[in-house]
Design an enzyme around this catalytic site. Sequence first.
Site, PDB file in Angstrom:
ATOM      1  N   ASP A   1     -91.590  -8.537  35.762  1.00 24.80           N
ATOM      2  CA  ASP A   1     -92.908  -8.457  36.415  1.00 24.80           C
ATOM      3  C   ASP A   1     -93.962  -8.559  35.319  1.00 24.80           C
ATOM      4  O   ASP A   1     -93.649  -8.452  34.118  1.00 24.80           O
ATOM      5  CB  ASP A   1     -93.053  -7.122  37.163  1.00 24.80           C
ATOM      6  CG  ASP A   1     -94.402  -6.973  37.867  1.00 24.80           C
ATOM      7  OD1 ASP A   1     -94.905  -7.962  38.428  1.00 24.80           O
ATOM      8  OD2 ASP A   1     -94.977  -5.869  37.836  1.00 24.80           O
ATOM      9  N   SER A   2     -95.230  -8.726  35.736  1.00 21.92           N
ATOM     10  CA  SER A   2     -96.317  -8.715  34.762  1.00 21.92           C
ATOM     11  C   SER A   2     -96.464  -7.333  34.131  1.00 21.92           C
ATOM     12  O   SER A   2     -97.021  -7.215  33.040  1.00 21.92           O
ATOM     13  CB  SER A   2     -97.628  -9.087  35.456  1.00 21.92           C
ATOM     14  OG  SER A   2     -97.865  -8.192  36.523  1.00 21.92           O
TER      15      SER A   2
ATOM     16  N   CYS B   1     -92.154  -9.813  41.430  1.00 23.64           N
ATOM     17  CA  CYS B   1     -93.601 -10.036  41.396  1.00 23.64           C
ATOM     18  C   CYS B   1     -93.893 -11.201  42.322  1.00 23.64           C
ATOM     19  O   CYS B   1     -93.329 -12.290  42.153  1.00 23.64           O
ATOM     20  CB  CYS B   1     -94.018 -10.370  39.964  1.00 23.64           C
ATOM     21  SG  CYS B   1     -95.746 -10.817  39.764  1.00 23.64           S
TER      22      CYS B   1
ATOM     23  N   GLU C   1    -101.638   0.300  36.489  1.00 28.27           N
ATOM     24  CA  GLU C   1    -101.205   0.239  35.085  1.00 28.27           C
ATOM     25  C   GLU C   1    -101.746   1.426  34.280  1.00 28.27           C
ATOM     26  O   GLU C   1    -101.187   1.778  33.256  1.00 28.27           O
ATOM     27  CB  GLU C   1    -101.656  -1.078  34.435  1.00 28.27           C
ATOM     28  CG  GLU C   1    -100.931  -2.299  34.967  1.00 28.27           C
ATOM     29  CD  GLU C   1     -99.474  -2.409  34.532  1.00 28.27           C
ATOM     30  OE1 GLU C   1     -99.173  -2.049  33.383  1.00 28.27           O
ATOM     31  OE2 GLU C   1     -98.629  -2.831  35.354  1.00 28.27           O
TER      32      GLU C   1
HETATM   33  N1  DGL Z   1     -96.986  -7.289  40.596  1.00 26.24           N
HETATM   34  C1  DGL Z   1     -97.478  -8.613  40.781  1.00 26.24           C
HETATM   35  C2  DGL Z   1     -97.275  -9.134  42.199  1.00 26.24           C
HETATM   36  O1  DGL Z   1     -96.379  -8.704  42.889  1.00 26.24           O
HETATM   37  C3  DGL Z   1     -98.873  -8.949  40.359  1.00 26.24           C
HETATM   38  C4  DGL Z   1     -99.508  -8.202  39.305  1.00 26.24           C
HETATM   39  C5  DGL Z   1    -100.532  -8.954  38.490  1.00 26.24           C
HETATM   40  O2  DGL Z   1    -101.561  -9.411  38.992  1.00 26.24           O
HETATM   41  O3  DGL Z   1    -100.263  -9.030  37.319  1.00 26.24           O
HETATM   42  O4  DGL Z   1     -97.961 -10.015  42.622  1.00 26.24           O
END
Ligand code: DGL
Length: 273
Positions: free
Chosen positions: A14-15, A77, A155
Amino acid sequence: MSGHTQQAPIGILDSGVGGLSVWRQIRALLPDEHLLYAADTAHIPYGNKPAGLVRQRVHALAEALVGEGAKALVVACNTATAAAVESLRERFAIPVVGMEPGIKPAILGSRNGVVGILATEAMVRSQRMAHLVQRYGPGKQVIIQPCPGLVEQVEQHALHSSETTRLLQNYLAPIIEQQADTLVLGCTHYPFLLEPIRHLTGPALQIIDTGPAVARRLHDLLAEQGLLNRAGQGGQARFFSTGEPSSQAALFSRLLGFAVQVEVLPSPNVRAG
Ligand code: DGL
């Protein structure tokens, strides 16, 4: 399939920490699997970045996880899946599980046909979102709400801060006003905001998180390909981040509810294939 491959870990990416909401579901369903988790903290958020850049970063994380021996990848993500799941499947021969906002189950489960979706800006403008709405939305009222800033609050573990409450009030207002009976969490960070969301919407709204469905899909794919770890010894877990490891360890531990170590992710400079 050899026992060696079955005992290889699953790579989850994930990010940032959003994919930990999916990690929890995978750990609950597959307790014997070894899990590797990679967070691209140095490049968060993905939701305000162009798809090409997100694709490049996701490939770099995937290369690192495959380099650690992953037998399957989970793109935990929605934004990264929209940008990169096809190219990952072209690049890697192992199973790749992606995720998308649960619009189908939301529409099927809605009684009044009014459904709200919270997602990142990149997800909202993605082709994947357009396809989902075209496919399942006709004749229904689908309210798609981009939510800049929410990922950053998660975060910082600011789950109940006044800024988080203000953002959620703004983003939920059109959904509440139009009396949606179902809400889709279209970003893996948002399940960590379930309590403050519930506080604002009240208990009647049905809230859909696709994390459990992703864990089931992963289980089924591994089973079909003879890749399930049947050693029955309890899986290990390793966590990686491109951010500063000790502050990330504190954040991961708070979100997961138990103490974990976070290692530095070797971040190869890989371009999307
Ligand atoms: N957790 C990511 C998602 O499910 C996005 C987070 C981000 O914008 O970095 O879309």
